[in-house]
Design a protein around this motif. Structure first.
Motif, PDB file in Angstrom:
ATOM      1  N   PRO A 161       0.807  -1.230   0.000  1.00  0.00           N
ATOM      2  CA  PRO A 161       0.000   0.000   0.000  1.00  0.00           C
ATOM      3  C   PRO A 161       0.835   1.273   0.000  1.00  0.00           C
ATOM      4  CG  PRO A 161      -0.094  -1.116   2.138  1.00  0.00           C
ATOM      5  CD  PRO A 161       0.538  -2.071   1.175  1.00  0.00           C
ATOM      6  N   GLU A 162       2.002   1.255   0.636  1.00  0.00           N
ATOM      7  CA  GLU A 162       2.820   2.469   0.649  1.00  0.00           C
ATOM      8  C   GLU A 162       3.273   2.852  -0.758  1.00  0.00           C
ATOM      9  OE1 GLU A 162       5.493  -0.901   2.368  1.00  0.00           O
ATOM     10  OE2 GLU A 162       3.352  -0.353   2.269  1.00  0.00           O
ATOM     11  N   LEU A 163       3.465   1.858  -1.638  1.00  0.00           N
ATOM     12  CA  LEU A 163       3.867   2.153  -3.010  1.00  0.00           C
ATOM     13  C   LEU A 163       2.672   2.555  -3.866  1.00  0.00           C
ATOM     14  CD1 LEU A 163       6.537  -0.646  -3.497  1.00  0.00           C
ATOM     15  CD2 LEU A 163       6.909   1.797  -3.089  1.00  0.00           C
ATOM     16  N   VAL A 164       1.534   1.954  -3.617  1.00  0.00           N
ATOM     17  CA  VAL A 164       0.312   2.382  -4.327  1.00  0.00           C
ATOM     18  C   VAL A 164       0.053   3.860  -4.043  1.00  0.00           C
ATOM     19  CG1 VAL A 164      -2.168   2.055  -4.594  1.00  0.00           C
ATOM     20  CG2 VAL A 164      -0.691   0.065  -4.235  1.00  0.00           C
ATOM     21  N   LEU A 165       0.145   4.234  -2.785  1.00  0.00           N
ATOM     22  CA  LEU A 165      -0.127   5.626  -2.418  1.00  0.00           C
ATOM     23  C   LEU A 165       0.954   6.567  -2.953  1.00  0.00           C
ATOM     24  CD1 LEU A 165      -1.478   5.104   1.207  1.00  0.00           C
ATOM     25  CD2 LEU A 165      -2.783   5.755  -0.836  1.00  0.00           C
ATOM     26  N   LEU A 166       2.180   6.085  -3.074  1.00  0.00           N
ATOM     27  CA  LEU A 166       3.229   6.908  -3.674  1.00  0.00           C
ATOM     28  C   LEU A 166       2.841   7.302  -5.100  1.00  0.00           C
ATOM     29  CD1 LEU A 166       6.105   8.131  -3.651  1.00  0.00           C
ATOM     30  CD2 LEU A 166       6.914   5.909  -4.520  1.00  0.00           C
ATOM     31  N   PHE A 167       2.313   6.353  -5.881  1.00  0.00           N
ATOM     32  CA  PHE A 167       1.890   6.663  -7.246  1.00  0.00           C
ATOM     33  C   PHE A 167       0.692   7.606  -7.238  1.00  0.00           C
ATOM     34  CE2 PHE A 167       4.370   2.878  -8.419  1.00  0.00           C
ATOM     35  CZ  PHE A 167       4.997   3.350  -9.561  1.00  0.00           C
ATOM     36  N   LYS A 168      -0.221   7.417  -6.303  1.00  0.00           N
ATOM     37  CA  LYS A 168      -1.412   8.252  -6.249  1.00  0.00           C
ATOM     38  C   LYS A 168      -1.098   9.683  -5.800  1.00  0.00           C
ATOM     39  CE  LYS A 168      -5.042   4.802  -5.648  1.00  0.00           C
ATOM     40  NZ  LYS A 168      -6.028   5.440  -6.526  1.00  0.00           N
ATOM     41  N   ALA A 169       0.046   9.877  -5.188  1.00  0.00           N
ATOM     42  CA  ALA A 169       0.393  11.196  -4.635  1.00  0.00           C
ATOM     43  C   ALA A 169       0.660  12.241  -5.708  1.00  0.00           C
ATOM     44  CB  ALA A 169       1.618  11.063  -3.728  1.00  0.00           C
ATOM     45  N   LYS A 170       0.936  11.819  -6.932  1.00  0.00           N
ATOM     46  CA  LYS A 170       1.320  12.786  -7.962  1.00  0.00           C
ATOM     47  C   LYS A 170       0.191  13.747  -8.299  1.00  0.00           C
ATOM     48  CE  LYS A 170       3.338  13.239 -12.570  1.00  0.00           C
ATOM     49  NZ  LYS A 170       3.938  12.538 -13.736  1.00  0.00           N
ATOM     50  N   HIS A 171      -1.036  13.228  -8.447  1.00  0.00           N
ATOM     51  CA  HIS A 171      -2.148  14.074  -8.885  1.00  0.00           C
ATOM     52  C   HIS A 171      -3.193  14.314  -7.796  1.00  0.00           C
ATOM     53  CE1 HIS A 171      -0.608  14.005 -12.940  1.00  0.00           C
ATOM     54  NE2 HIS A 171      -0.621  12.678 -12.965  1.00  0.00           N
ATOM     55  N   VAL A 172      -3.373  13.357  -6.900  1.00  0.00           N
ATOM     56  CA  VAL A 172      -4.344  13.443  -5.801  1.00  0.00           C
ATOM     57  C   VAL A 172      -5.721  13.884  -6.299  1.00  0.00           C
ATOM     58  CG1 VAL A 172      -4.740  14.163  -3.431  1.00  0.00           C
ATOM     59  CG2 VAL A 172      -2.421  14.066  -4.285  1.00  0.00           C
ATOM     60  N   ARG A 173      -6.320  13.027  -7.108  1.00  0.00           N
ATOM     61  CA  ARG A 173      -7.714  13.209  -7.482  1.00  0.00           C
ATOM     62  C   ARG A 173      -8.591  12.899  -6.266  1.00  0.00           C
ATOM     63  NH1 ARG A 173      -6.819   8.741 -11.920  1.00  0.00           N
ATOM     64  NH2 ARG A 173      -5.769   7.998 -10.022  1.00  0.00           N
ATOM     65  N   PRO A 185      -5.007   4.455   8.132  1.00  0.00           N
ATOM     66  CA  PRO A 185      -5.270   3.894   9.461  1.00  0.00           C
ATOM     67  C   PRO A 185      -5.014   2.390   9.562  1.00  0.00           C
ATOM     68  CG  PRO A 185      -7.021   5.402   8.845  1.00  0.00           C
ATOM     69  CD  PRO A 185      -6.183   5.194   7.618  1.00  0.00           C
ATOM     70  N   HIS A 186      -4.999   1.692   8.428  1.00  0.00           N
ATOM     71  CA  HIS A 186      -4.770   0.246   8.430  1.00  0.00           C
ATOM     72  C   HIS A 186      -3.295  -0.115   8.261  1.00  0.00           C
ATOM     73  CE1 HIS A 186      -9.106  -0.731   8.170  1.00  0.00           C
ATOM     74  NE2 HIS A 186      -9.183   0.346   7.410  1.00  0.00           N
ATOM     75  N   MET A 187      -2.465   0.861   7.972  1.00  0.00           N
ATOM     76  CA  MET A 187      -1.046   0.594   7.732  1.00  0.00           C
ATOM     77  C   MET A 187      -0.281   0.514   9.046  1.00  0.00           C
ATOM     78  SD  MET A 187      -0.602   3.178   4.450  1.00  0.00           S
ATOM     79  CE  MET A 187       1.172   2.924   4.243  1.00  0.00           C
ATOM     80  N   THR A 188       0.777  -0.274   9.043  1.00  0.00           N
ATOM     81  CA  THR A 188       1.634  -0.376  10.225  1.00  0.00           C
ATOM     82  C   THR A 188       2.481   0.887  10.345  1.00  0.00           C
ATOM     83  OG1 THR A 188       3.480  -1.383   9.039  1.00  0.00           O
ATOM     84  CG2 THR A 188       1.769  -2.875   9.887  1.00  0.00           C
ATOM     85  N   PRO A 189       3.036   1.157  11.535  1.00  0.00           N
ATOM     86  CA  PRO A 189       3.949   2.298  11.663  1.00  0.00           C
ATOM     87  C   PRO A 189       5.107   2.230  10.666  1.00  0.00           C
ATOM     88  CG  PRO A 189       3.302   1.520  13.826  1.00  0.00           C
ATOM     89  CD  PRO A 189       2.749   0.526  12.835  1.00  0.00           C
ATOM     90  N   ALA A 190       5.620   1.034  10.408  1.00  0.00           N
ATOM     91  CA  ALA A 190       6.730   0.895   9.461  1.00  0.00           C
ATOM     92  C   ALA A 190       6.298   1.255   8.051  1.00  0.00           C
ATOM     93  CB  ALA A 190       7.272  -0.536   9.497  1.00  0.00           C
ATOM     94  N   GLN A 191       5.083   0.862   7.655  1.00  0.00           N
ATOM     95  CA  GLN A 191       4.577   1.200   6.327  1.00  0.00           C
ATOM     96  C   GLN A 191       4.362   2.700   6.185  1.00  0.00           C
ATOM     97  OE1 GLN A 191       1.189  -1.480   6.433  1.00  0.00           O
ATOM     98  NE2 GLN A 191       2.084  -2.765   4.832  1.00  0.00           N
ATOM     99  N   ARG A 192       3.831   3.329   7.229  1.00  0.00           N
ATOM    100  CA  ARG A 192       3.634   4.784   7.170  1.00  0.00           C
ATOM    101  C   ARG A 192       4.981   5.508   7.107  1.00  0.00           C
ATOM    102  NH1 ARG A 192      -0.456   3.492  11.020  1.00  0.00           N
ATOM    103  NH2 ARG A 192       0.826   4.233  12.753  1.00  0.00           N
ATOM    104  N   GLU A 193       5.957   4.985   7.830  1.00  0.00           N
ATOM    105  CA  GLU A 193       7.285   5.604   7.799  1.00  0.00           C
ATOM    106  C   GLU A 193       7.906   5.478   6.410  1.00  0.00           C
ATOM    107  OE1 GLU A 193      11.654   5.238  10.037  1.00  0.00           O
ATOM    108  OE2 GLU A 193       9.928   4.094  10.764  1.00  0.00           O
ATOM    109  N   THR A 194       7.745   4.298   5.798  1.00  0.00           N
ATOM    110  CA  THR A 194       8.268   4.105   4.442  1.00  0.00           C
ATOM    111  C   THR A 194       7.592   5.040   3.460  1.00  0.00           C
ATOM    112  OG1 THR A 194       8.816   1.785   4.854  1.00  0.00           O
ATOM    113  CG2 THR A 194       8.540   2.447   2.561  1.00  0.00           C
TER     114      THR A 194
END
Length: 212
Positions: A161-173, A185-194
């Motif tokens: 999920p951290e990589l999916v959101l990285l791609f979505k961050a470019k345009h933020v529709r 809210p479902h991501m682990t602290p490590a995933q949010r940090e990444t």
């Protein structure tokens, strides 16, 4: 690069909008997994569907379904869809039943059912170095496929999920913001940090950083 390719059809904004109807019968992740069962090529569901697989339920409607594969392994994937054709797309242009030179110069391919002309699957042919995935938007981001591919309980692979959101961050529709709000809210602290580290590299001062 795609603008220099011969052939293809340039689509007007209205024609691009009309393509949505041709995705009305697109497959689900389970359908794709059925076709790719046992394949040696690493692959994963990407984009919005990947976040739903991570959260364990479908949270919204999806206009299409996207998977990603190593570019060099595309022939192995193509052979699993005999009877269908792959159209290459880039910058508002489409090459039906794309030739090898077009495939080499583009990265996005749509699987089409020639009997109905409907699109069923969007395949991204991604840069890689052997078993290492390379982010096409920032080639300094390189990770082993074994680290970025997660699986559902029934074995459907999806992008972390951290990589999916990285791609979505470019345009933020609006749907990207909703996906971020629902997923973090479902991501682990490590995933949010990444995710925060990757956003800082690819999109410094992105407004999502304050929420991580």
């Amino acid at each position: 690069m795609s603008e220099q390719l011969p052939g293809g059809i340039q689509l007007s904004p209205a024609e691009i909008e009309a393509l949505g109807a041709r995705w009305s019968s697109c497959w689900t992740p389970s359908d794709v997994a059925h076709h790719l069962t046992g394949i040696a090529t690493p692959w994963f569901v990407a984009a919005g569907w990947a976040l739903d697989l991570f959260r364990g339920r479908q949270t919204r409607e999806h206009g299409d379904i996207e998977i990603a594969i190593p570019a060099a392994r595309f022939p192995e994937v193509r052979d699993r869809f005999l009877g269908y054709v792959f159209d290459a797309v880039s910058s508002g242009r489409i090459w039906e039943n794309a030739t090898l030179d077009v495939l080499a110069a583009t990265h996005q391919t749509w699987l089409r059912d020639p009997a109905t002309d409907n699109y069923l699957l969007d395949v991204f042919r991604e840069p890689h170095d052997g078993d290492t995935w390379i982010c096409r938007r920032d080639e300094t981001i390189r990770l082993p496929y074994s680290d970025i591919i997660h699986q559902t309980q029934d074995g459907i692979p999806y992008l972390a999920p951290e990589l999916v959101l990285l791609f979505k961050a470019k345009h933020v529709r609006p749907k990207d913001q909703a996906d971020f709000d629902e997923t973090v809210p479902h991501m682990t602290p490590a995933q949010r940090e990444t995710l925060a580290e990757l956003l800082d590299r690819a999109h410094p001062e992105h407004h999502w950083l304050a929420d991580l």
